[in-house]
Motif scaffolding. Structure first.
Motif, PDB file in Angstrom:
ATOM      1  N   GLY A  91       4.760   9.158 -13.967  1.00 26.90           N
ATOM      2  CA  GLY A  91       3.299   9.105 -13.977  1.00 26.90           C
ATOM      3  C   GLY A  91       2.674  10.483 -13.951  1.00 26.90           C
ATOM      4  N   MET A  92       3.278  11.410 -13.240  1.00 24.88           N
ATOM      5  CA  MET A  92       2.778  12.790 -13.213  1.00 24.88           C
ATOM      6  C   MET A  92       2.892  13.418 -14.602  1.00 24.88           C
ATOM      7  SD  MET A  92       1.277  15.230 -11.731  1.00 24.88           S
ATOM      8  CE  MET A  92       1.167  14.598 -10.093  1.00 24.88           C
ATOM      9  N   ALA A 125      -5.803   9.096 -14.276  1.00 21.16           N
ATOM     10  CA  ALA A 125      -6.010   9.649 -12.931  1.00 21.16           C
ATOM     11  C   ALA A 125      -6.322   8.534 -11.937  1.00 21.16           C
ATOM     12  CB  ALA A 125      -7.140  10.682 -12.957  1.00 21.16           C
ATOM     13  N   GLY A 126      -7.165   7.584 -12.345  1.00 20.52           N
ATOM     14  CA  GLY A 126      -7.494   6.452 -11.473  1.00 20.52           C
ATOM     15  C   GLY A 126      -6.280   5.586 -11.196  1.00 20.52           C
ATOM     16  N   ALA A 127      -5.441   5.376 -12.205  1.00 16.03           N
ATOM     17  CA  ALA A 127      -4.221   4.592 -12.001  1.00 16.03           C
ATOM     18  C   ALA A 127      -3.287   5.304 -11.020  1.00 16.03           C
ATOM     19  CB  ALA A 127      -3.523   4.356 -13.335  1.00 16.03           C
ATOM     20  N   ALA A 128      -3.218   6.623 -11.121  1.00 20.25           N
ATOM     21  CA  ALA A 128      -2.381   7.387 -10.190  1.00 20.25           C
ATOM     22  C   ALA A 128      -2.901   7.250  -8.758  1.00 20.25           C
ATOM     23  CB  ALA A 128      -2.338   8.855 -10.607  1.00 20.25           C
ATOM     24  N   SER A 133      -2.511   4.650  -3.463  1.00 18.58           N
ATOM     25  CA  SER A 133      -3.116   3.717  -2.515  1.00 18.58           C
ATOM     26  C   SER A 133      -2.189   2.543  -2.236  1.00 18.58           C
ATOM     27  CB  SER A 133      -4.459   3.221  -3.060  1.00 18.58           C
ATOM     28  OG  SER A 133      -5.015   2.252  -2.227  1.00 18.58           O
ATOM     29  N   PHE A 134      -1.493   2.073  -3.272  1.00 18.92           N
ATOM     30  CA  PHE A 134      -0.546   0.981  -3.098  1.00 18.92           C
ATOM     31  C   PHE A 134       0.600   1.395  -2.178  1.00 18.92           C
ATOM     32  CE2 PHE A 134       3.182  -1.507  -4.297  1.00 18.92           C
ATOM     33  CZ  PHE A 134       2.692  -2.789  -4.121  1.00 18.92           C
ATOM     34  N   VAL A 135       1.132   2.607  -2.363  1.00 19.42           N
ATOM     35  CA  VAL A 135       2.204   3.086  -1.488  1.00 19.42           C
ATOM     36  C   VAL A 135       1.674   3.280  -0.077  1.00 19.42           C
ATOM     37  CG1 VAL A 135       3.777   5.030  -1.034  1.00 19.42           C
ATOM     38  CG2 VAL A 135       3.526   4.126  -3.353  1.00 19.42           C
ATOM     39  N   GLY A 142      -4.651  -5.464  -4.805  1.00 15.29           N
ATOM     40  CA  GLY A 142      -5.739  -5.030  -5.679  1.00 15.29           C
ATOM     41  C   GLY A 142      -5.455  -3.669  -6.279  1.00 15.29           C
ATOM     42  N   ALA A 143      -4.783  -2.798  -5.529  1.00 14.27           N
ATOM     43  CA  ALA A 143      -4.439  -1.474  -6.043  1.00 14.27           C
ATOM     44  C   ALA A 143      -3.444  -1.595  -7.189  1.00 14.27           C
ATOM     45  CB  ALA A 143      -3.872  -0.596  -4.930  1.00 14.27           C
ATOM     46  N   SER A 144      -2.521  -2.518  -7.079  1.00 14.66           N
ATOM     47  CA  SER A 144      -1.555  -2.732  -8.154  1.00 14.66           C
ATOM     48  C   SER A 144      -2.246  -3.254  -9.413  1.00 14.66           C
ATOM     49  CB  SER A 144      -0.482  -3.720  -7.696  1.00 14.66           C
ATOM     50  OG  SER A 144       0.470  -3.926  -8.698  1.00 14.66           O
ATOM     51  N   MET A 145      -3.174  -4.172  -9.232  1.00  9.09           N
ATOM     52  CA  MET A 145      -3.920  -4.710 -10.375  1.00  9.09           C
ATOM     53  C   MET A 145      -4.784  -3.621 -11.008  1.00  9.09           C
ATOM     54  SD  MET A 145      -4.476  -7.269 -12.224  1.00  9.09           S
ATOM     55  CE  MET A 145      -5.660  -7.997 -13.319  1.00  9.09           C
ATOM     56  N   THR A 146      -5.417  -2.805 -10.186  1.00  3.96           N
ATOM     57  CA  THR A 146      -6.244  -1.705 -10.691  1.00  3.96           C
ATOM     58  C   THR A 146      -5.396  -0.724 -11.502  1.00  3.96           C
ATOM     59  OG1 THR A 146      -7.743  -1.908  -8.818  1.00  3.96           O
ATOM     60  CG2 THR A 146      -7.799   0.168 -10.019  1.00  3.96           C
ATOM     61  N   MET A 147      -4.204  -0.437 -10.983  1.00  6.15           N
ATOM     62  CA  MET A 147      -3.299   0.468 -11.688  1.00  6.15           C
ATOM     63  C   MET A 147      -2.973  -0.083 -13.077  1.00  6.15           C
ATOM     64  SD  MET A 147       0.324   1.983 -10.162  1.00  6.15           S
ATOM     65  CE  MET A 147       0.305   0.708  -8.959  1.00  6.15           C
TER      66      MET A 147
END
Length: 170
Positions: A91-92, A125-128, A133-135, A142-147
């Motif tokens: 991802g980076m 950047a938002g997905a990262a 946030s998920f970790v 919701g963080a996983s869905m947003t990603m």
């Protein structure tokens, strides 16, 4: 017999290469942007597959939760399960690629391409941030869905670039 010294004429300097014509520069910028956008699509598809692998088979260690977003990213790389560390590290690289594409987009004379490239970068950047946030809070579905949603919006942005620049040469 005497030989007379001859003076050799200095070789003429090679003429300077003509500067690339503006149309050629524009065509190169468009071509570079199309190749970069296609590369971003491939990278994002690979990243989505890695994300599915991490989401299905990884368990975030309890010690990694509640430490903040940047510490969560660091912990995902250093201590996370292999799938999570691979997803975070790749991802980076995707994020850095998106930064380069924004710079390339500045050389293309198309506002839609510029806007799509910046939006793609912001989505990545938002997905990262959602991943961190998920970790940070592994119960944050919701963080996983947003990603996932932001990743596919970024895919759409680079697809727009390919469509808009599809047949253009300049």
């Amino acid at each position: 017999m005497s030989e007379s010294p001859t003076t050799e004429a200095a070789p003429e300097a090679a003429p300077a290469a003509p500067a690339a014509a503006p149309a050629d520069e524009a065509a190169l910028a468009v071509d570079r942007m199309r190749r970069s956008s296609l590369g971003a699509l491939v990278l994002l598809m690979a990243q989505a597959i890695l994300g599915m692998w991490a989401g299905l088979y990884a368990t975030i260690p309890d010690a990694d939760t509640g430490q903040g977003l940047f510490a969560s990213f660091r912990n995902a790389l250093a201590h996370g399960p292999v799938s999570v560390a691979t997803h975070a590290g790749f991802g980076m690289l995707v994020f850095l690629d998106a930064c380069v594409i924004v710079v390339f987009a500045l050389t293309v004379q198309n506002t839609l391409v510029r806007a799509a490239s910046v939006l793609g970068w912001l989505c990545i950047a938002g997905a990262a941030m959602s991943g961190a946030s998920f970790v940070n809070n592994s119960n944050a579905n919701g963080a996983s869905m947003t990603m996932a949603v932001l990743t596919f919006v970024a895919v759409s942005c680079y697809a727009v670039n390919l469509y808009v620049l599809g047949g253009r040469r300049a």
